[in-house]
Scaffold this active site. Structure first.
Site, PDB file in Angstrom:
ATOM      1  N   PRO A  29       0.923  -1.219  -0.068  1.00 20.71           N
ATOM      2  CA  PRO A  29      -0.041  -0.104   0.151  1.00 20.71           C
ATOM      3  C   PRO A  29       0.677   1.168  -0.149  1.00 20.71           C
ATOM      4  O   PRO A  29       1.900   1.185   0.525  1.00 20.71           O
ATOM      5  CB  PRO A  29      -0.785  -0.168   1.327  1.00 20.71           C
ATOM      6  CG  PRO A  29      -0.003  -1.037   2.153  1.00 20.71           C
ATOM      7  CD  PRO A  29       0.773  -2.038   1.252  1.00 20.71           C
ATOM      8  N   HIS A  30       0.451   2.409  -0.753  1.00 18.27           N
ATOM      9  CA  HIS A  30       1.091   3.486  -0.762  1.00 18.27           C
ATOM     10  C   HIS A  30       0.286   4.645  -1.033  1.00 18.27           C
ATOM     11  O   HIS A  30      -0.291   4.397  -1.860  1.00 18.27           O
ATOM     12  CB  HIS A  30       2.499   3.084  -1.850  1.00 18.27           C
ATOM     13  CG  HIS A  30       2.221   2.724  -3.041  1.00 18.27           C
ATOM     14  ND1 HIS A  30       1.875   1.464  -3.364  1.00 18.27           N
ATOM     15  CD2 HIS A  30       2.287   3.507  -4.295  1.00 18.27           C
ATOM     16  CE1 HIS A  30       1.759   1.648  -4.774  1.00 18.27           C
ATOM     17  NE2 HIS A  30       2.024   2.529  -5.381  1.00 18.27           N
ATOM     18  N   GLY A  31       1.155   5.727  -0.738  1.00 20.24           N
ATOM     19  CA  GLY A  31       0.223   7.035  -1.153  1.00 20.24           C
ATOM     20  C   GLY A  31       1.409   8.143  -1.209  1.00 20.24           C
ATOM     21  O   GLY A  31       2.163   8.287  -0.630  1.00 20.24           O
TER      22      GLY A  31
END
Lengths: 106, 155
Positions: free
Chosen positions: B61-63
């Protein structure tokens, strides 16, 4: 077999680089020559020259965004792959690319 | 950007949402994030585009968000394989959560993140992470960082 390719994903943080690594590993396994460019958050890395593109037997664009310097691939037979699939199943991407070239190369 | 406190081993959390929030809170506490909810929203938006469970027992998961002050990577190893969102066919044991600021300042951190992502494609590296204690996991990640930094300095 000379393979060149570009990987790029929307955030340019993870998939771009994982896809590069996965495709390189798969090409290596098959004894192909390969050069995979990345277009991610760092910018263009491992850039392909026009000469390499002209000489390639297979061009794989595993990109889900529009890429820079796309004109390098104009008038070329290009296999468009899914960048997510290039990460999770590089074997299938290379198989499909080979099939594509078999069918379409004049 | 790589922090011992951002390495969590053998967690028994079981949902993607709980894991993202749990790790997000830790990054927030360490000062990597200015607005936790905003960061989580960015991560969830990315998940909606396409699940970051990429196979190999991994999710990333990355933002990218203005709510991130400095690049970071958090690592969580699950006690048992979990189902990541709707990706029922790919159980996940290793979660790497990444935060990147919207406006880029330098590229060294981004290069380290890219290199860690590449290493995840390496089976040996994954197996070492599956067996590592916290110190070893930290060392494994830090080593990648150090290699990039020395390469950058050699330029």
């Amino acid at each position: 077999m000379k393979v060149v390719g570009v990987t790029a994903c929307p955030t340019g943080i993870a998939h771009t680089y994982m896809a590069q690594e996965a495709l390189e590993k798969e090409c290596k396994k098959r004894g192909f020559d390969y050069h995979i460019e990345t277009q991610g958050s760092i910018g263009i890395e491992n850039e392909l020259s026009q000469e390499e593109i002209d000489e390639a037997d297979m061009i794989i664009l595993a990109v889900s965004i529009s890429i820079e310097e796309e004109e390098r691939f104009e008038d070329k037979l290009v296999y468009h792959a899914d960048v997510n699939e290039a990460v999770s199943d590089p074997k299938s991407v290379i198989d499909k690319a080979i099939d594509f070239y078999k069918k379409n190369k004049k | 950007m790589i922090d011992k406190d951002l390495i969590v081993l053998d967690s028994d959390l079981s949902s993607k949402e709980d894991i993202i929030r749990f790790l997000g809170k830790k990054a927030d506490k360490l000062g990597y994030i200015t607005d936790l909810d905003e960061y989580i929203k960015a991560v969830e938006r990315r998940e909606e585009e396409f699940s970051t469970a990429v196979g190999y027992g991994i999710s990333i998961p990355h933002g990218k968000s203005e709510a991130v002050k400095e690049e970071f990577i958090a690592f969580m190893r699950m006690k048992n394989p979990i189902i990541w969102g709707d990706k029922v066919d790919e159980p996940v044991r290793l979660v790497f959560m990444i935060g990147v600021p919207e406006s880029k300042k330098g590229t060294t951190h981004l290069k380290i993140l890219a290199q860690i992502c590449k290493k995840l494609m390496d089976k040996d590296f994954r197996e070492r992470l599956l067996k590592a204690d916290q110190e070893q996991a930290y060392e494994l990640l830090m080593k990648i960082g150090k290699n990039i930094v020395s390469k950058e300095e050699a330029k």
